[in-house]
Design a protein around this motif. Structure first.
Motif, PDB file in Angstrom:
ATOM      1  N   GLY A 165       0.715  -1.229   0.045  1.00  0.00           N
ATOM      2  CA  GLY A 165       0.040   0.004   0.068  1.00  0.00           C
ATOM      3  C   GLY A 165       0.798   1.489   0.050  1.00  0.00           C
ATOM      4  O   GLY A 165       0.388   2.303   0.545  1.00  0.00           O
ATOM      5  N   ILE A 166       2.002   1.208  -0.747  1.00  0.00           N
ATOM      6  CA  ILE A 166       2.924   2.146  -0.746  1.00  0.00           C
ATOM      7  C   ILE A 166       3.416   2.568  -2.105  1.00  0.00           C
ATOM      8  O   ILE A 166       3.678   1.469  -2.934  1.00  0.00           O
ATOM      9  CB  ILE A 166       4.243   2.232   0.153  1.00  0.00           C
ATOM     10  N   GLY A 167       3.102   3.723  -2.424  1.00  0.00           N
ATOM     11  CA  GLY A 167       3.895   4.005  -3.981  1.00  0.00           C
ATOM     12  C   GLY A 167       5.350   3.926  -4.308  1.00  0.00           C
ATOM     13  O   GLY A 167       5.899   3.916  -3.224  1.00  0.00           O
ATOM     14  N   LEU A 168       5.568   3.617  -5.402  1.00  0.00           N
ATOM     15  CA  LEU A 168       7.277   3.136  -5.502  1.00  0.00           C
ATOM     16  C   LEU A 168       7.945   4.369  -5.393  1.00  0.00           C
ATOM     17  O   LEU A 168       9.037   4.323  -4.639  1.00  0.00           O
ATOM     18  CB  LEU A 168       7.108   2.734  -7.013  1.00  0.00           C
ATOM     19  N   VAL A 169       7.221   5.399  -5.883  1.00  0.00           N
ATOM     20  CA  VAL A 169       8.200   6.795  -5.692  1.00  0.00           C
ATOM     21  C   VAL A 169       8.126   6.924  -4.068  1.00  0.00           C
ATOM     22  O   VAL A 169       9.411   7.515  -3.641  1.00  0.00           O
ATOM     23  CB  VAL A 169       7.519   7.812  -6.402  1.00  0.00           C
ATOM     24  N   GLU A 170       7.334   7.024  -3.265  1.00  0.00           N
ATOM     25  CA  GLU A 170       7.175   6.992  -2.030  1.00  0.00           C
ATOM     26  C   GLU A 170       8.324   5.971  -1.186  1.00  0.00           C
ATOM     27  O   GLU A 170       9.055   6.440  -0.377  1.00  0.00           O
ATOM     28  CB  GLU A 170       5.935   7.083  -1.150  1.00  0.00           C
ATOM     29  N   PHE A 171       8.206   5.007  -1.652  1.00  0.00           N
ATOM     30  CA  PHE A 171       9.179   3.867  -1.136  1.00  0.00           C
ATOM     31  C   PHE A 171      10.546   4.476  -1.279  1.00  0.00           C
ATOM     32  O   PHE A 171      11.306   4.165  -0.667  1.00  0.00           O
ATOM     33  CB  PHE A 171       8.766   2.549  -1.548  1.00  0.00           C
ATOM     34  N   VAL A 172      11.014   4.831  -2.315  1.00  0.00           N
ATOM     35  CA  VAL A 172      12.191   5.054  -3.069  1.00  0.00           C
ATOM     36  C   VAL A 172      12.622   6.328  -2.128  1.00  0.00           C
ATOM     37  O   VAL A 172      13.891   6.488  -1.598  1.00  0.00           O
ATOM     38  CB  VAL A 172      12.452   5.420  -4.542  1.00  0.00           C
ATOM     39  N   GLN A 173      11.764   7.250  -1.961  1.00  0.00           N
ATOM     40  CA  GLN A 173      12.169   8.402  -0.921  1.00  0.00           C
ATOM     41  C   GLN A 173      12.432   8.022   0.304  1.00  0.00           C
ATOM     42  O   GLN A 173      13.266   8.505   0.749  1.00  0.00           O
ATOM     43  CB  GLN A 173      10.808   9.289  -1.171  1.00  0.00           C
ATOM     44  N   ARG A 174      11.692   7.089   0.984  1.00  0.00           N
ATOM     45  CA  ARG A 174      11.745   6.522   2.129  1.00  0.00           C
ATOM     46  C   ARG A 174      13.263   5.668   2.287  1.00  0.00           C
ATOM     47  O   ARG A 174      14.065   6.117   3.196  1.00  0.00           O
ATOM     48  CB  ARG A 174      10.882   5.738   2.665  1.00  0.00           C
ATOM     49  N   TYR A 175      13.660   5.119   1.106  1.00  0.00           N
ATOM     50  CA  TYR A 175      14.736   4.299   1.141  1.00  0.00           C
ATOM     51  C   TYR A 175      15.954   5.404   1.195  1.00  0.00           C
ATOM     52  O   TYR A 175      16.910   5.009   1.720  1.00  0.00           O
ATOM     53  CB  TYR A 175      14.726   3.282  -0.237  1.00  0.00           C
ATOM     54  N   GLU A 176      15.758   6.499   0.352  1.00  0.00           N
ATOM     55  CA  GLU A 176      16.890   7.362   0.197  1.00  0.00           C
ATOM     56  C   GLU A 176      17.199   8.132   1.738  1.00  0.00           C
ATOM     57  O   GLU A 176      18.444   8.277   2.054  1.00  0.00           O
ATOM     58  CB  GLU A 176      16.752   8.472  -0.971  1.00  0.00           C
ATOM     59  N   ALA A 177      15.957   8.311   2.365  1.00  0.00           N
ATOM     60  CA  ALA A 177      15.996   8.880   3.455  1.00  0.00           C
ATOM     61  C   ALA A 177      16.823   7.932   4.634  1.00  0.00           C
ATOM     62  O   ALA A 177      17.740   8.427   5.455  1.00  0.00           O
ATOM     63  CB  ALA A 177      14.755   9.298   4.024  1.00  0.00           C
ATOM     64  N   GLU A 178      16.402   6.922   4.609  1.00  0.00           N
ATOM     65  CA  GLU A 178      17.041   5.663   5.637  1.00  0.00           C
ATOM     66  C   GLU A 178      18.588   5.721   5.197  1.00  0.00           C
ATOM     67  O   GLU A 178      19.394   5.357   6.087  1.00  0.00           O
ATOM     68  CB  GLU A 178      16.471   4.387   5.259  1.00  0.00           C
ATOM     69  N   LEU A 179      19.045   5.571   3.740  1.00  0.00           N
ATOM     70  CA  LEU A 179      20.282   5.597   3.333  1.00  0.00           C
ATOM     71  C   LEU A 179      21.248   6.705   3.903  1.00  0.00           C
ATOM     72  O   LEU A 179      22.300   6.444   4.260  1.00  0.00           O
ATOM     73  CB  LEU A 179      20.281   5.438   1.769  1.00  0.00           C
ATOM     74  N   SER A 180      20.542   7.881   3.967  1.00  0.00           N
ATOM     75  CA  SER A 180      21.110   8.994   4.225  1.00  0.00           C
ATOM     76  C   SER A 180      21.597   8.866   5.833  1.00  0.00           C
ATOM     77  O   SER A 180      22.698   9.238   6.295  1.00  0.00           O
ATOM     78  CB  SER A 180      20.322  10.244   4.126  1.00  0.00           C
ATOM     79  N   LEU A 181      20.460   8.210   6.704  1.00  0.00           N
ATOM     80  CA  LEU A 181      20.818   8.119   8.042  1.00  0.00           C
ATOM     81  C   LEU A 181      21.671   7.123   8.261  1.00  0.00           C
ATOM     82  O   LEU A 181      22.647   7.370   9.177  1.00  0.00           O
ATOM     83  CB  LEU A 181      19.335   7.585   8.639  1.00  0.00           C
ATOM     84  N   GLU A 182      21.771   6.103   7.454  1.00  0.00           N
ATOM     85  CA  GLU A 182      22.787   4.867   7.534  1.00  0.00           C
ATOM     86  C   GLU A 182      24.111   5.473   7.316  1.00  0.00           C
ATOM     87  O   GLU A 182      25.011   5.162   8.196  1.00  0.00           O
ATOM     88  CB  GLU A 182      22.380   3.979   6.678  1.00  0.00           C
ATOM     89  N   GLU A 183      24.436   6.207   6.465  1.00  0.00           N
ATOM     90  CA  GLU A 183      25.490   6.737   6.216  1.00  0.00           C
ATOM     91  C   GLU A 183      25.874   7.886   6.993  1.00  0.00           C
ATOM     92  O   GLU A 183      27.276   8.016   7.077  1.00  0.00           O
ATOM     93  CB  GLU A 183      25.712   7.426   4.540  1.00  0.00           C
ATOM     94  N   ALA A 184      25.187   8.686   7.701  1.00  0.00           N
ATOM     95  CA  ALA A 184      25.436   9.577   8.748  1.00  0.00           C
ATOM     96  C   ALA A 184      26.078   8.983   9.553  1.00  0.00           C
ATOM     97  O   ALA A 184      26.762   9.654  10.531  1.00  0.00           O
ATOM     98  CB  ALA A 184      24.386  10.807   8.758  1.00  0.00           C
ATOM     99  N   GLY A 185      25.562   7.854  10.018  1.00  0.00           N
ATOM    100  CA  GLY A 185      25.898   7.067  11.391  1.00  0.00           C
ATOM    101  C   GLY A 185      27.199   6.332  11.289  1.00  0.00           C
ATOM    102  O   GLY A 185      27.785   5.656  12.248  1.00  0.00           O
ATOM    103  N   LYS A 186      27.903   6.463   9.978  1.00  0.00           N
ATOM    104  CA  LYS A 186      29.285   5.688   9.678  1.00  0.00           C
ATOM    105  C   LYS A 186      30.305   6.549  10.540  1.00  0.00           C
ATOM    106  O   LYS A 186      30.480   7.613  10.537  1.00  0.00           O
ATOM    107  CB  LYS A 186      29.558   5.557   8.231  1.00  0.00           C
TER     108      LYS A 186
END
Length: 88
Positions: A67-88
């Motif tokens: 129940g999530i649009g592909l574009v919305e999912f990718v935006q969430r993915y990119e946000a999670e990646l940014s958090l992950e990379e900031a935690g390095k």
């Protein structure tokens, strides 16, 4: 630039973790999720464990079931990646 095998990249771990998170938010068990995808439960388990690669068409199908649009999912993915990379 050295490219790691994609299955071991942090990007994949973030992707599979986000799919599980969205499944949980949708209120679906792995079994219900797999059934909605018309796949065996092991398919859902393999995705969440990171032992199965996905293509764009499969990811789109997954997003529809969750129940999530592909574009919305990718935006969430990119946000999670940014958090992950900031935690390095």
């Amino acid at each position: 630039m050295r490219v790691e095998k994609s299955v071991y990249r942090v990007e994949n771990f973030v992707l599979f973790r986000l799919i599980k998170q969205c499944r949980t938010e949708a209120g679906l068990t792995q079994g219900q999720f797999a059934q909605a995808l018309e796949r065996p439960q092991s398919f859902a388990s393999d995705i969440e464990r990171g032992s199965r690669r996905l293509d764009l068409v499969q990811l789109r199908d997954i997003c529809k079931v969750l129940g999530i649009g592909l574009v919305e999912f990718v935006q969430r993915y990119e946000a999670e990646l940014s958090l992950e990379e900031a935690g390095k």
